[in-house]
Design an enzyme around this catalytic site. Structure first.
Site: not given
Ligand code: ADP
Ligand code: MG
Length: 608
Positions: A342-343, A452, A360
């Site tokens: 999770c983030v 992506d 992350k």
């Molecule tokens: P995945 O590879 O699982 O898609 P992501 O990098 O897209 O992972 O991150 C998943 C979610 O986490 C995003 O859809 C967003 O809601 C949140 N998130 C990721 N990075 C950020 C960031 N820098 N700032 C705010 N929210 C973030």
């Molecule tokens: Mg993503």
């Protein structure tokens, strides 16, 4: 950048006065329809057509609209000064006659640069550097993304850099400065009036000082009482150098804002310190605080937020790939989640202060595969530095492996659009997608493929500011490669993938362009799901049969045309991001801040 769009025209003279224009026309013979083009001294980016008819001069002002079209008041808009002149050479459309014969500039008579022409580029750079803390390529990109708004903003504060501008001083102090040294007629200065936040002109004539208030009307124009109106104070000053416009004399020598440093004798050293503070406050502070100076009247720009800092500003930071655990505070708040874990929201503490970050966090620490994946993602992000790409601040290895990124607190674009339909205009979406195209152009140039790109992976810092994120599938291409070949298909976002990705597992910037088209479709349908009821394999045959998604309702034709270009079947024929970005930019400029031309009854008349 920013050469005058009329610079190529052989009948363009630059910043010459009306009487000089008339001189040139006289010398060229005063034939009917003889004309030239010059810079307008009143309106930003505008021109004047000076035309002869019946042994008389007629001057028509050409206004530049914020959407970058040009028109003679009451006439049709044209996309440039050349197109405008060509139009009026075939159709008089309200002028006394058509433009028949260009009055050509002689080679010994170069285009005269205006005051602002020489300042503009430097001021733009200085502004972006100071307020947004940017350098190099990132700075150029920020300038490109906001050029129309920035130019206007810079122009309206340009007087602050002029030698005749004395900022806020009382009337008596203005007089004192004018009386010190020689007192020729026309010596002048501009100062801020104390009470009202407007400007005043103090002018020397016959050893007497005259003070005039500069009017500032509701539409933001500056003028002397009942005089000609100007977009900016410096244009008014330039004009008053040529025409008295009601003053006792034209402006001549500026009373320059000079401070004489005292000799630092024993007793004067303290004074001197104060003087330096004074100089600093008067001359340099405005450079660092332009936001403060101008915040009253300018619209919000994308970077007006604290997140817009370049973590690699200090080159030493580059080495600090790893972050100490004690520099991180991790919140329980989850921003989102994915396959990896999770983030979370957090705070990154440095000696420069605290920054909100997104972290992350890996869920299964033992799985080496997942860990390697995250390391690769970090390696890619580490090599990227662009305003429209989420920046990585570093990796932290502690209770688990963590990737620390700058925070884009408004979250994924698709979610934002679907929950804020009524707040978001089409122009807003075009602006955001233009930013995404700039980020992608940067990736293409650096030879990275994203793989992506989708609205869920475009994150918003605020409603005007987008960043590309999620480099989990991204690859750096070898210097000689223009595509990446995946050995096996994985969990792929098929609806975003170009035919060559599915058929041959080939990924390139051109396949990212395809995904950009799908992302555009998502954005213009306010977070709609592409190929709604279809499954991945169905989409493949849908595309192969030549079908494409329909235009989202309310989406501008030009934007749908670009989407379809992005969905060109053969990647060889598909545009690259250089083209896509240019197309987005041209369209964005053409609609942004559209101000309809001010049409007044007497506007089509020659200038008095
Ligand atoms: P995945 O590879 O699982 O898609 P992501 O990098 O897209 O992972 O991150 C998943 C979610 O986490 C995003 O859809 C967003 O809601 C949140 N998130 C990721 N990075 C950020 C960031 N820098 N700032 C705010 N929210 C973030
Ligand atoms: Mg993503």
């Amino acid at each position: 950048m920013a050469t005058d769009p009329a610079a190529e025209l052989p009948f363009f003279y630059g910043s010459i006065s009306r009487s000089e224009a008339e001189e040139h026309l006289k010398l060229a013979g005063m034939a009917d329809g003889l004309f030239l083009l010059r810079q307008c001294l009143r309106s930003l980016g505008g021109y004047v057509v000076s035309l002869v008819w019946n042994v008389e001069f007629h001057h028509y002002s050409v206004e530049k609209q914020l959407n970058s079209t040009y028109c003679i008041a009451g006439g049709k808009p044209h996309c440039g000064p050349a197109e405008l002149c060509e139009f009026y050479s075939n159709d008089s459309d309200g002028l006394v006659c058509t433009l028949r014969k260009p009055c050509l500039r002689s080679p010994d008579n170069p285009i005269r640069a205006g005051v602002f022409d020489n300042l503009r580029d430097n001021m733009l750079r200085e502004y972006v550097r100071q307020t947004w803390n940017l350098e190099g390529e990132a700075m150029e990109q920020a300038i490109i993304s906001q050029a129309p708004q920035l130019e206007k903003l810079i122009a309206t504060t340009a007087h602050e850099r002029m030698p005749w501008y004395h900022s806020k001083i009382p009337r008596q102090e203005g007089e004192r400065r004018l009386y010190s040294g020689a007192q020729p007629d026309g010596k002048f200065l501009i100062r801020d009036r104390e009470e009202s936040g407007t400007f005043a002109l103090s002018l020397m004539y016959g050893k007497t000082t005259y003070h005039y208030q500069i009017l500032h009307d509701k539409s933001g124009k500056y003028s002397m009482p009942e005089g000609t109106k100007f977009d900016t104070v410096w244009q008014l000053v330039e004009y008053l150098k040529m025409k008295p416009d009601g003053l006792v004399t034209v402006l001549r020598e500026p009373c320059t804002h000079m401070i004489f440093l005292p000799k630092p004798t024993h007793t004067q050293i303290t004074k001197c310190v104060f003087l330096y503070i004074y100089i600093y406050i008067y001359l340099f502070l405005p450079l660092f605080l332009p936001n403060f100076v101008v915040s009253n009247y300018r619209p919000m720009l994308p970077m007006d937020c604290s997140e817009f800092v370049n973590p690699y500003h200090d080159p030493n930071d580059l080495k600090k790939f790893f972050i100490n655990r004690d520099q991180l505070m991790i919140d329980e708040v989850e921003l989102g989640s994915g396959n990896f874990g999770c983030v979370k929201k957090g705070v990154f503490k440095t000696n420069k202060g605290h920054t909100d970050v997104a972290i992350k966090v890996l869920k299964s620490e033992n799985e080496k595969l997942v860990k390697d994946e995250m390391m690769r993602e970090a390696e890619i992000m580490h090599q990227l530095s662009n305003p429209y790409i989420v920046r990585m601040l570093g990796l932290c290895q502690a209770e688990c492996l963590m990737l620390v990124m700058e925070m884009a607190s408004v979250g994924p674009l698709n979610k934002f659009l679907s929950t804020n339909k009524d707040k978001v205009t089409v122009e807003n979406i075009v602006g955001l997608m233009h930013q995404v195209s700039m980020g992608m152009k940067y990736l293409e140039e650096k030879n990275f493929v994203h793989r992506d790109l989708a609205a869920r992976n475009v994150l918003l810092v605020n409603q005007q500011f987008a960043k590309i994120s999620d480099f989990g599938l991204s690859k750096a291409l070898g210097a000689d490669d223009n595509y990446y070949k995946a050995r096996t298909a994985g969990k792929w976002p098929l609806k975003w993938y170009a035919p060559e990705c599915m058929n041959f597992h080939k990924f390139s910037s051109k396949s990212d362009v395809w995904s950009f088209g799908v992302t555009m479709w998502e954005a213009f349908s306010y977070g709609g799901k592409p190929y709604k009821k279809m499954k991945g394999p169905e989409v493949i045959s849908f595309i192969a049969s030549g079908s494409r998604m329909e235009c989202p309702s309310g989406c501008p034709d030009r934007m749908y045309a670009l989407m379809k270009d992005c969905w060109t079947y053969k990647h060889e024929d598909r545009p690259g991001f250089v083209k896509v970005e240019e197309c987005m930019r041209v369209f964005y400029y053409s609609i942004s801040n559209k101000t309809p031309p001010e049409v007044t009854a007497d506007a089509a008349e020659p200038l008095k």
